[in-house]
Structures are given as structure tokens and as C-alpha cells.
Write an enzyme that holds these catalytic residues in place. Structure first.
Site, mmCIF file in Angstrom:
data_model
loop_
_atom_site.group_PDB
_atom_site.id
_atom_site.type_symbol
_atom_site.label_atom_id
_atom_site.label_comp_id
_atom_site.label_asym_id
_atom_site.label_seq_id
_atom_site.Cartn_x
_atom_site.Cartn_y
_atom_site.Cartn_z
ATOM 1 C CG LEU A 101 11.994 -29.008 22.647
ATOM 2 C CD1 LEU A 101 12.820 -30.156 22.067
ATOM 3 C CD2 LEU A 101 12.420 -27.696 22.022
ATOM 4 C CG ASN A 107 17.384 -28.080 20.465
ATOM 5 O OD1 ASN A 107 18.341 -28.482 21.143
ATOM 6 N ND2 ASN A 107 16.224 -27.745 20.990
ATOM 7 C CB CYS A 142 16.035 -29.959 24.237
ATOM 8 S SG CYS A 142 14.809 -29.511 25.488
ATOM 9 C CB THR A 178 19.080 -24.829 29.467
ATOM 10 O OG1 THR A 178 18.493 -26.028 28.983
ATOM 11 C CG2 THR A 178 18.317 -23.638 28.938
HETATM 12 C C1 LIG Z 1 11.808 -20.813 28.005
HETATM 13 C C2 LIG Z 1 12.953 -21.306 27.159
HETATM 14 C C3 LIG Z 1 12.682 -22.053 26.003
HETATM 15 C C4 LIG Z 1 13.734 -22.517 25.205
HETATM 16 N N1 LIG Z 1 13.443 -23.224 24.059
HETATM 17 C C5 LIG Z 1 14.461 -23.622 23.251
HETATM 18 C C6 LIG Z 1 14.190 -24.281 22.026
HETATM 19 O O1 LIG Z 1 13.046 -24.483 21.625
HETATM 20 N N2 LIG Z 1 15.257 -24.685 21.274
HETATM 21 C C7 LIG Z 1 16.564 -24.461 21.634
HETATM 22 O O2 LIG Z 1 17.483 -24.835 20.905
HETATM 23 N N3 LIG Z 1 16.842 -23.808 22.795
HETATM 24 C C8 LIG Z 1 15.837 -23.389 23.592
HETATM 25 N N4 LIG Z 1 16.122 -22.711 24.753
HETATM 26 C C9 LIG Z 1 17.535 -22.461 25.106
HETATM 27 C C10 LIG Z 1 17.980 -21.057 24.654
HETATM 28 O O3 LIG Z 1 17.928 -20.940 23.242
HETATM 29 C C11 LIG Z 1 19.429 -20.763 25.124
HETATM 30 O O4 LIG Z 1 20.306 -21.702 24.556
HETATM 31 C C12 LIG Z 1 19.547 -20.799 26.651
HETATM 32 O O5 LIG Z 1 18.407 -20.238 27.274
HETATM 33 C C13 LIG Z 1 20.784 -20.045 27.138
HETATM 34 O O6 LIG Z 1 20.750 -18.698 26.735
HETATM 35 P P1 LIG Z 1 20.236 -17.495 27.718
HETATM 36 O O7 LIG Z 1 20.995 -17.637 28.998
HETATM 37 O O8 LIG Z 1 20.549 -16.226 26.965
HETATM 38 O O9 LIG Z 1 18.771 -17.713 27.902
HETATM 39 C C14 LIG Z 1 15.092 -22.231 25.568
HETATM 40 C C15 LIG Z 1 15.343 -21.477 26.734
HETATM 41 C C16 LIG Z 1 14.300 -21.011 27.517
HETATM 42 C C17 LIG Z 1 14.630 -20.190 28.744
#
Ligand SMILES: Cc1cc2nc3c(=O)[nH]c(=O)nc-3n(C[C@H](O)[C@H](O)[C@H](O)COP(=O)(O)O)c2cc1C
Length: 316
Positions: free
Chosen positions: A77, A133, A136, A200
Site C-alpha cells: 500500500l 479496503n 489487503c 487478492t
Molecule cells: C499491484 C497491485 C496493487 C493493488 N493495490 C490495491 C490497493 O491499493 N487497494 C485495493 O483495494 N486493492 C488493491 N489491489 C487488488 C485489486 O484491486 C484486485 O482486487 C485484485 O488484483 C483482483 O483483481 P484482478 O485479478 O483483476 O487483478 C492491488 C492488486 C495489484 C495486482
């Protein structure tokens, strides 16, 4: 059904999105210029990177590794803090002022009280929606585990944020729990206006030559196509349990994936990792593919597809 008879717009807590495809938090949501590019290339909404009260440096590198059909990340973050984020959101609004792209501000804190303070501070930028969020997997929290790990802590954050802002709130849930529906129910009862599922999935990769985990943080969160079936199930479980709208996130990279999320119960769909392969136009392409699917299958509105995979389904 012709293209011009398909209505892609959706209502999220009283806010109208021109289409249901949303840029997920943390992916290109780090600057106003990037959010403008994603918005102008056809996204229905853009979510900013989660911000905290104070700036955070995040974890040391390596923070993101490409792994099979996805990514493993422990960015930790990293963000410039809420004061700077208010300016980024204001500039995003200015840059997108001639569009109907919806702006979602995302917040994070290490304590319940901290969530309330960041919510209040970021509300000054007047995002259309506020995403909370609590899920995380890669950072420390007041209770050790992320707030999304237990119904009590998830509800406590939800209540605190609701008291701190008048902007509708989306609470973002974690798949790293025994039953996500229990958490969804707790945040709905605590006043959440919508939920986003999922963040994630916790994971680890080991460099067998060095005999140690690859990420500097050791463990991280898996995203991308590998997690789509997990996300679809989580959305399906939440839809069985709550009546507030659900944003389905996790592994979506095509219109067919987005439709699958909707049929599981998602009213809107977040896209993150797919942008790394497909570029900034990915969200516009996915929205177009959803429209094409609707034309081919005689669905006039997005709401006609929401929850269809449930027996007796329909929008909720
Ligand atoms: C590099 C990276 C940074 C992320 N940063 C955040 C974040 O700051 N806040 C958040 O709620 N989710 C964050 N996520 C999670 C994504 O918003 C999402 O929930 C997760 O990647 C699953 O979706 P996807 O498979 O389409 O990537 C991040 C994901 C990645 C890969």
C-alpha cells in the site's frame, strides 16, 4: 437486439455508471493522468489507489512478480497519503469533467479510528463513491489479521466510516476467510452501501536456487486469471446472503468473464491485472464485449443478467 437498444448503464448506490466495468484499486489509479486515460478509453468508473492518513513507502522490492496465469504482489500500500490523494482526485475530476465516468476513492488504515479519519479527509475531494479496503493481505493492522478476517472487525470499520462520511461506501472483502458471506452480512448490517469482492488471494512463491521466498515481504496476494473461479464463488455466496449491490473483482479479462461475474451476482465488475497485459484500453474493450454478448443473447439491460446463475435469479 441491436447495439443501440442495449443499455449498459448500472446504478450503484444511487450513482449511475455509464457501463459496469470499473478500474480496480491499485492498478493505474496512482495518478490523475492515468485515471483519465482509463476513463477516456471506456471504463464506467475508475478507482484510485488505496490511500492512508500518512504517506507510506510500501515494502522493499521485489514487490510484484509475474507468476503463471497471474501476479503475486506485496506492494504494501505505497501511497502519497490522503492530503496528496485529495489533490489527485480533484485533478481526476477536472480532467474527466466532460465525461460521465464515475470516480471512486479508496481508503485504507491500520486502525478503526484511522479509517474514520481517512474517510473524512478524502471526502473533501468529493469522490462519487468511497471504497473501504479492509482486505489487503500484505500490511499490518491493529488486530494483526486484516479487518476483513472477522465479522466484528469488518463491521467496526464499516460503522466508523459510515459515521465519518455521507458518501456511499463500498466495503472491499477478502477471499482469505472461511466464509465470505458471513463477513458480507456483517458489513451490510453495519451500514455498507455496497460490497466489492474480492481482494487478492494470499500466496507465496519460493526461489529454489536461493531457497527463500521471492517477494521481499515473503508472502503476497495472487491476482489475475488464476483467481477468477475463487472470485466467482465469493460473489455467488455474497449474492445469496446480502441485498446490497456487489462489485465482482478477480481475474476478469474479457466480456465473457464479466458476464460470468454478473450472473454470479455482481452488478458491476472490477478489472485489475488484465490491464498489465491488455493496456489502458482493456476496460473499454471488455465493456464492448459485454455489449456484444447482450446483443447476441437478447439482454436489454445489465440488470437482466445479474444473479441469473442462481435458481430464480434476478437483480437484487
Ligand atoms: C499491484 C497491485 C496493487 C493493488 N493495490 C490495491 C490497493 O491499493 N487497494 C485495493 O483495494 N486493492 C488493491 N489491489 C487488488 C485489486 O484491486 C484486485 O482486487 C485484485 O488484483 C483482483 O483483481 P484482478 O485479478 O483483476 O487483478 C492491488 C492488486 C495489484 C495486482
Amino acid at each position: 437486439m441491436s447495439q443501440d437498444r442495449v443499455d449498459l448503464s448500472v446504478d450503484l448506490c444511487g450513482v449511475r455508471l455509464p457501463n459496469p466495468i470499473i478500474l480496480a484499486s491499485g492498478i493505474l489509479g496512482t495518478s490523475a493522468a492515468l485515471m483519465e486515460r482509463v476513463g477516456r478509453s471506456g471504463a464506467g468508473a475508475v478507482t484510485s489507489k488505496s490511500c492512508s492518513l500518512q504517506p507510506r513507502e510500501g515494502h522493499p522490492n521485489p514487490t510484484v512478480i509475474k507468476w503463471g496465469p497471474g501476479f503475486l504482489n506485496a506492494v504494501g500500500l505505497a501511497n502519497p497519503g490522503v492530503e496528496a490523494q485529495v489533490e489527485i482526485l480533484r485533478e481526476t475530476r477536472h480532467r474527466l469533467r466532460d465525461t460521465d465516468v464515475v470516480i471512486i476513492g479508496s481508503i485504507f488504515a491500520e486502525t478503526v479510528e484511522g479509517f474514520a479519519r481517512v474517510a473524512e479527509a478524502l471526502s473533501a475531494a468529493e469522490p462519487d463513491l468511497l471504497e473501504v479496503n479492509i482486505s489487503c493481505p500484505n500490511v499490518a493492522h491493529e488486530f494483526g489479521a486484516p479487518f476483513a478476517s472477522a465479522p466484528e472487525t469488518a463491521a467496526a470499520v464499516t460503522r466508523a466510516v459510515k459515521e465519518a462520511t455521507d458518501i456511499p461506501i463500498i466495503v472491499k472483502l477478502s477471499p482469505n476467510v472461511t466464509d465470505i458471506a458471513v463477513i458480507a452480512q456483517a458489513v451490510e448490517e453495519a451500514g455498507a452501501d455496497a460490497i466489492a469482492a474480492i481482494n487478492t488471494v494470499s500466496g507465496m512463491a519460493i526461489d529454489i536456487e536461493a531457497a527463500r521466498p521471492i517477494l521481499a515481504n515473503w508472502e503476497g496476494g495472487i491476482s489475475g486469471p488464476a483467481i477468477k473461479p475463487i472470485a466467482v464463488r465469493c460473489v455467488y455466496r455474497c449474492y445469496q446472503t446480502v441485498s446490497i449491490p456487489i462489485i465482482g473483482i478477480g481475474g476478469v479479462s474479457s466480456g465473457a468473464d464479466a458476464v460470468e461475474m454478473m450472473m454470479a451476482g455482481a452488478r458491476a465488475v472490477g478489472v485489475g491485472s488484465a490491464v498489465f497485459w491488455g493496456g489502458v484500453d482493456t476496460l473499454g474493450r471488455i465493456a464492448q464485449e459485454v455489449a456484444d454478448f447482450m446483443v447476441g443473447h437478447d439482454y436489454a439491460r445489465v440488470s437482466d443478467m445479474v444473479g441469473l446463475a442462481h435458481s430464480g435469479g434476478g437483480e437484487r
